[in-house]
Design an enzyme around this catalytic site. Sequence first.
Site, short mmCIF file in Angstrom:
data_model
loop_
_atom_site.label_atom_id
_atom_site.label_comp_id
_atom_site.label_asym_id
_atom_site.label_seq_id
_atom_site.Cartn_x
_atom_site.Cartn_y
_atom_site.Cartn_z
N GLN A 52 42.10 1.00 -72.77
CA GLN A 52 41.11 -0.07 -72.59
C GLN A 52 40.23 0.25 -71.39
O GLN A 52 38.99 0.17 -71.47
CB GLN A 52 41.82 -1.41 -72.37
N THR A 83 46.95 -10.61 -79.98
CA THR A 83 46.15 -10.38 -78.78
C THR A 83 44.70 -10.69 -79.12
O THR A 83 44.26 -10.43 -80.24
CB THR A 83 46.25 -8.92 -78.30
N ASN A 84 43.96 -11.25 -78.18
CA ASN A 84 42.52 -11.46 -78.38
C ASN A 84 41.74 -10.16 -78.21
O ASN A 84 40.95 -9.78 -79.07
CB ASN A 84 41.98 -12.50 -77.39
N THR A 85 41.97 -9.48 -77.10
CA THR A 85 41.16 -8.31 -76.74
C THR A 85 41.16 -7.25 -77.81
O THR A 85 40.11 -6.67 -78.14
CB THR A 85 41.64 -7.72 -75.41
N CYS A 197 42.62 -15.55 -74.02
CA CYS A 197 43.57 -14.47 -73.77
C CYS A 197 44.95 -15.08 -73.94
O CYS A 197 45.22 -16.17 -73.42
CB CYS A 197 43.40 -13.87 -72.38
N THR A 198 45.81 -14.40 -74.65
CA THR A 198 47.07 -15.01 -75.05
C THR A 198 48.01 -15.29 -73.88
O THR A 198 48.97 -16.05 -74.03
CB THR A 198 47.78 -14.15 -76.11
N GLU A 199 47.73 -14.72 -72.71
CA GLU A 199 48.56 -15.01 -71.54
C GLU A 199 48.07 -16.22 -70.74
O GLU A 199 48.81 -16.76 -69.91
CB GLU A 199 48.60 -13.80 -70.58
#
Length: 232
Positions: A52, A83-85, A197-199
Amino acid sequence: MTLLGVLGGMSWTSTAEYYRLLNKIYAERRGGLHSAPLLLHSVDFTPIAAMQKAGDWDGEAKVLTDAAQGLERAGAGAILLATNTMHKVAPQLEAAVEMPLLHIVDGTAKAIRAAGLQRVGLLATAFTMEQDFYVGRLREKFGIETLVPEADERAEVHRIIYDELCRDVVREDSRAIYRRIMAKLVERGAQGLILGCTEITLLVGAADTTVPVFDTTRLHAEAAVEWLLQQG
């Protein structure tokens, strides 16, 4: 039995939340001791994060398409990319497998439209906030305008995700930073906020702002459970 293929590990903290939500929602819908029929492939996040940073999206696509094809061979009927990214490489995944990809943007966008909103703020990794694969899909497919934080704020949001939340570290000072950034997005006209963002839900939620919050992890999990239930 139809199985949902889950591509996780990006990061393990968010995948753990996905696993909890998928099973909790499935059990709520079906009752009793039911749990969601899943196949999980959890990748090592360090090489993914390095690619990334280097902008090697083709390398990341290769890792994830290999994993997705393995899930398909093992019997998965649809793929959930947890995951979004990494939806940056969703087109490559869709081209590599026959099963459908349950796209994370779509469930979120439908919830935003159902709430009657047209302009939302987005908190996410820098990749998701600054590139067009996410906000472009919201705009072009659903007609939703997306506001993102200013450059220095985006850098801070991104840092907290990778240096803290991905490592299961939750700090009160970071929560205060996110709250300030969320408030500024609302001041700029955001009618709601996407926790993209999943976090991020480890740190902030609906209680931290005055506008509706759209938790992409939960909305994605709800869409996946709906798909499972439709399979019978």
